[in-house]
Design a protein around this motif. Structure first.
Motif, PDB file in Angstrom:
ATOM      1  N   LYS A 127       0.836  -1.202   0.000  1.00 35.29           N
ATOM      2  CA  LYS A 127       0.000   0.000   0.000  1.00 35.29           C
ATOM      3  C   LYS A 127       0.870   1.251   0.000  1.00 35.29           C
ATOM      4  CE  LYS A 127      -3.863  -2.061   2.566  1.00 35.29           C
ATOM      5  NZ  LYS A 127      -4.382  -2.798   1.527  1.00 35.29           N
ATOM      6  N   ILE A 128       0.456   2.227  -0.805  1.00 35.29           N
ATOM      7  CA  ILE A 128       1.168   3.504  -0.829  1.00 35.29           C
ATOM      8  C   ILE A 128       0.836   4.251   0.456  1.00 35.29           C
ATOM      9  CG2 ILE A 128       1.345   5.749  -1.984  1.00 35.29           C
ATOM     10  CD1 ILE A 128       0.702   4.258  -4.625  1.00 35.29           C
ATOM     11  N   VAL A 129       1.877   4.593   1.223  1.00 34.33           N
ATOM     12  CA  VAL A 129       1.656   5.314   2.480  1.00 34.33           C
ATOM     13  C   VAL A 129       2.113   6.764   2.408  1.00 34.33           C
ATOM     14  CG1 VAL A 129       1.672   3.251   3.914  1.00 34.33           C
ATOM     15  CG2 VAL A 129       3.825   4.462   3.493  1.00 34.33           C
ATOM     16  N   ASP A 130       2.939   7.099   1.400  1.00 35.74           N
ATOM     17  CA  ASP A 130       3.395   8.479   1.284  1.00 35.74           C
ATOM     18  C   ASP A 130       3.929   8.722  -0.124  1.00 35.74           C
ATOM     19  OD1 ASP A 130       3.870  11.055   2.114  1.00 35.74           O
ATOM     20  OD2 ASP A 130       5.657  10.589   3.285  1.00 35.74           O
ATOM     21  N   ILE A 131       3.679   9.916  -0.621  1.00 33.40           N
ATOM     22  CA  ILE A 131       4.252  10.373  -1.889  1.00 33.40           C
ATOM     23  C   ILE A 131       4.861  11.735  -1.614  1.00 33.40           C
ATOM     24  CG2 ILE A 131       3.796  11.041  -4.280  1.00 33.40           C
ATOM     25  CD1 ILE A 131       1.349   9.180  -4.214  1.00 33.40           C
ATOM     26  N   ILE A 132       6.159  11.862  -1.910  1.00 36.15           N
ATOM     27  CA  ILE A 132       6.841  13.137  -1.652  1.00 36.15           C
ATOM     28  C   ILE A 132       7.635  13.532  -2.891  1.00 36.15           C
ATOM     29  CG2 ILE A 132       6.985  12.753   0.856  1.00 36.15           C
ATOM     30  CD1 ILE A 132       9.930  11.955   0.445  1.00 36.15           C
ATOM     31  N   PRO A 133       7.924  14.834  -3.044  1.00 33.31           N
ATOM     32  CA  PRO A 133       8.830  15.235  -4.127  1.00 33.31           C
ATOM     33  C   PRO A 133      10.179  14.537  -3.950  1.00 33.31           C
ATOM     34  CG  PRO A 133       7.713  17.150  -3.207  1.00 33.31           C
ATOM     35  CD  PRO A 133       7.408  15.993  -2.300  1.00 33.31           C
ATOM     36  N   GLN A 134      10.801  14.133  -5.029  1.00 37.94           N
ATOM     37  CA  GLN A 134      12.051  13.387  -4.966  1.00 37.94           C
ATOM     38  C   GLN A 134      13.110  14.102  -4.135  1.00 37.94           C
ATOM     39  OE1 GLN A 134      12.738  10.269  -6.068  1.00 37.94           O
ATOM     40  NE2 GLN A 134      14.752  10.489  -5.140  1.00 37.94           N
ATOM     41  N   GLN A 135      13.194  15.426  -4.277  1.00 34.57           N
ATOM     42  CA  GLN A 135      14.234  16.162  -3.557  1.00 34.57           C
ATOM     43  C   GLN A 135      14.032  16.154  -2.040  1.00 34.57           C
ATOM     44  OE1 GLN A 135      12.166  17.567  -5.798  1.00 34.57           O
ATOM     45  NE2 GLN A 135      11.292  19.448  -5.003  1.00 34.57           N
ATOM     46  N   GLU A 136      12.841  15.760  -1.575  1.00 33.36           N
ATOM     47  CA  GLU A 136      12.592  15.696  -0.125  1.00 33.36           C
ATOM     48  C   GLU A 136      12.881  14.317   0.465  1.00 33.36           C
ATOM     49  OE1 GLU A 136       8.701  17.142   0.873  1.00 33.36           O
ATOM     50  OE2 GLU A 136       8.977  18.971  -0.315  1.00 33.36           O
ATOM     51  N   LEU A 137      13.258  13.360  -0.362  1.00 35.73           N
ATOM     52  CA  LEU A 137      13.557  12.017   0.134  1.00 35.73           C
ATOM     53  C   LEU A 137      14.760  12.098   1.066  1.00 35.73           C
ATOM     54  CD1 LEU A 137      12.847   8.963  -0.132  1.00 35.73           C
ATOM     55  CD2 LEU A 137      14.646   8.842  -1.846  1.00 35.73           C
ATOM     56  N   PRO A 138      14.617  11.580   2.270  1.00 38.54           N
ATOM     57  CA  PRO A 138      15.750  11.632   3.211  1.00 38.54           C
ATOM     58  C   PRO A 138      16.969  10.899   2.659  1.00 38.54           C
ATOM     59  CG  PRO A 138      13.725  10.943   4.312  1.00 38.54           C
ATOM     60  CD  PRO A 138      13.438  10.967   2.845  1.00 38.54           C
ATOM     61  N   LEU A 139      18.127  11.484   2.836  1.00 42.04           N
ATOM     62  CA  LEU A 139      19.365  10.891   2.329  1.00 42.04           C
ATOM     63  C   LEU A 139      19.785   9.660   3.114  1.00 42.04           C
ATOM     64  CD1 LEU A 139      21.427  14.139   1.614  1.00 42.04           C
ATOM     65  CD2 LEU A 139      20.200  12.703  -0.015  1.00 42.04           C
ATOM     66  N   ILE A 140      19.239   9.482   4.314  1.00 41.02           N
ATOM     67  CA  ILE A 140      19.669   8.351   5.157  1.00 41.02           C
ATOM     68  C   ILE A 140      19.084   7.013   4.691  1.00 41.02           C
ATOM     69  CG2 ILE A 140      20.077   9.736   7.224  1.00 41.02           C
ATOM     70  CD1 ILE A 140      17.278   8.851   8.192  1.00 41.02           C
ATOM     71  N   ILE A 141      18.116   7.045   3.819  1.00 45.09           N
ATOM     72  CA  ILE A 141      17.519   5.798   3.337  1.00 45.09           C
ATOM     73  C   ILE A 141      18.500   5.136   2.383  1.00 45.09           C
ATOM     74  CG2 ILE A 141      15.646   4.776   1.995  1.00 45.09           C
ATOM     75  CD1 ILE A 141      13.874   7.067   2.942  1.00 45.09           C
ATOM     76  N   GLU A 142      18.938   3.936   2.730  1.00 38.32           N
ATOM     77  CA  GLU A 142      19.889   3.227   1.884  1.00 38.32           C
ATOM     78  C   GLU A 142      19.334   1.885   1.404  1.00 38.32           C
ATOM     79  OE1 GLU A 142      23.556   2.871   3.974  1.00 38.32           O
ATOM     80  OE2 GLU A 142      23.805   5.025   4.190  1.00 38.32           O
ATOM     81  N   ASN A 143      18.506   1.256   2.213  1.00 39.69           N
ATOM     82  CA  ASN A 143      17.987  -0.059   1.875  1.00 39.69           C
ATOM     83  C   ASN A 143      16.581   0.037   1.300  1.00 39.69           C
ATOM     84  OD1 ASN A 143      20.315  -1.284   2.882  1.00 39.69           O
ATOM     85  ND2 ASN A 143      19.488  -1.315   4.968  1.00 39.69           N
ATOM     86  N   ASN A 144      16.192  -1.007   0.609  1.00 44.08           N
ATOM     87  CA  ASN A 144      14.834  -1.130   0.093  1.00 44.08           C
ATOM     88  C   ASN A 144      14.424   0.041  -0.786  1.00 44.08           C
ATOM     89  OD1 ASN A 144      14.541  -3.584   1.445  1.00 44.08           O
ATOM     90  ND2 ASN A 144      13.860  -2.551   3.297  1.00 44.08           N
ATOM     91  N   ILE A 145      15.271   0.335  -1.763  1.00 46.03           N
ATOM     92  CA  ILE A 145      14.971   1.388  -2.737  1.00 46.03           C
ATOM     93  C   ILE A 145      14.891   0.751  -4.119  1.00 46.03           C
ATOM     94  CG2 ILE A 145      15.883   3.418  -3.914  1.00 46.03           C
ATOM     95  CD1 ILE A 145      17.007   4.374  -1.293  1.00 46.03           C
TER      96      ILE A 145
END
Length: 158
Positions: free
Chosen positions: A37-55
């Protein structure tokens, strides 16, 4: 499963010329998906840089809604068999009287033919479809039971 779909283009607005839609505006986005299920949609530039896994990187591909098939006859599909034209019938009874022996004589079972149709639709973007099965004296529940069994085999949701 918890992951982000990144660098995906989403339509955000229509481009109009007078009263005519001549295109769409898109925005590069990131979509957070949890358990399908989609839980959030954000502009790409707002994606946190700390996310490394599951991309999953979409490489600027446009995300569109799945196609919906509105009317299927899974029990009458002839896919996977040699093409034959539909024979004329004067009424519904005559249609059944001529159609059922032809369907029953094909070199693939109802389930095999229905599965070919199902797989063809799914691989071409259909995410939802509606089907019905004819139930009448000559076939009783054979066609219905075959499609119910197929649904269980390939895990087709209701």
């Amino acid at each position: 499963m918890n992951y982000w779909l990144t660098n995906v283009l989403l339509d955000t607005n229509f481009i109009k010329e007078k009263d005519w839609v001549k295109g769409t505006q898109t925005e590069l986005s990131a979509i957070h998906i949890i358990d399908g299920k989609i839980v959030d949609i954000i502009p790409q530039q707002e994606l946190p840089l700390i996310i490394e896994n599951n991309i999953i990187v979409a490489n600027h591909q446009l995300l569109l809604p799945g196609l919906v098939g509105k009317h299927y006859h899974l029990g009458k599909s002839k896919l996977g068999t040699p093409w034959t034209p539909v024979t004329q019938a004067k009424n519904l009874v005559e249609r059944f009287e001529t159609e059922i022996p032809i369907l029953d004589s094909l070199n693939k079972t109802i389930s095999e033919r229905a599965n070919i149709l199902y797989q063809l639709e799914v691989t071409n973007g259909v995410t939802s479809f509606r089907s019905h099965i004819d139930i009448e004296p000559a076939t009783e529940l054979r066609y219905f039971d075959a499609i119910v069994d197929l649904r269980k085999q390939v895990n087709i949701p209701y």
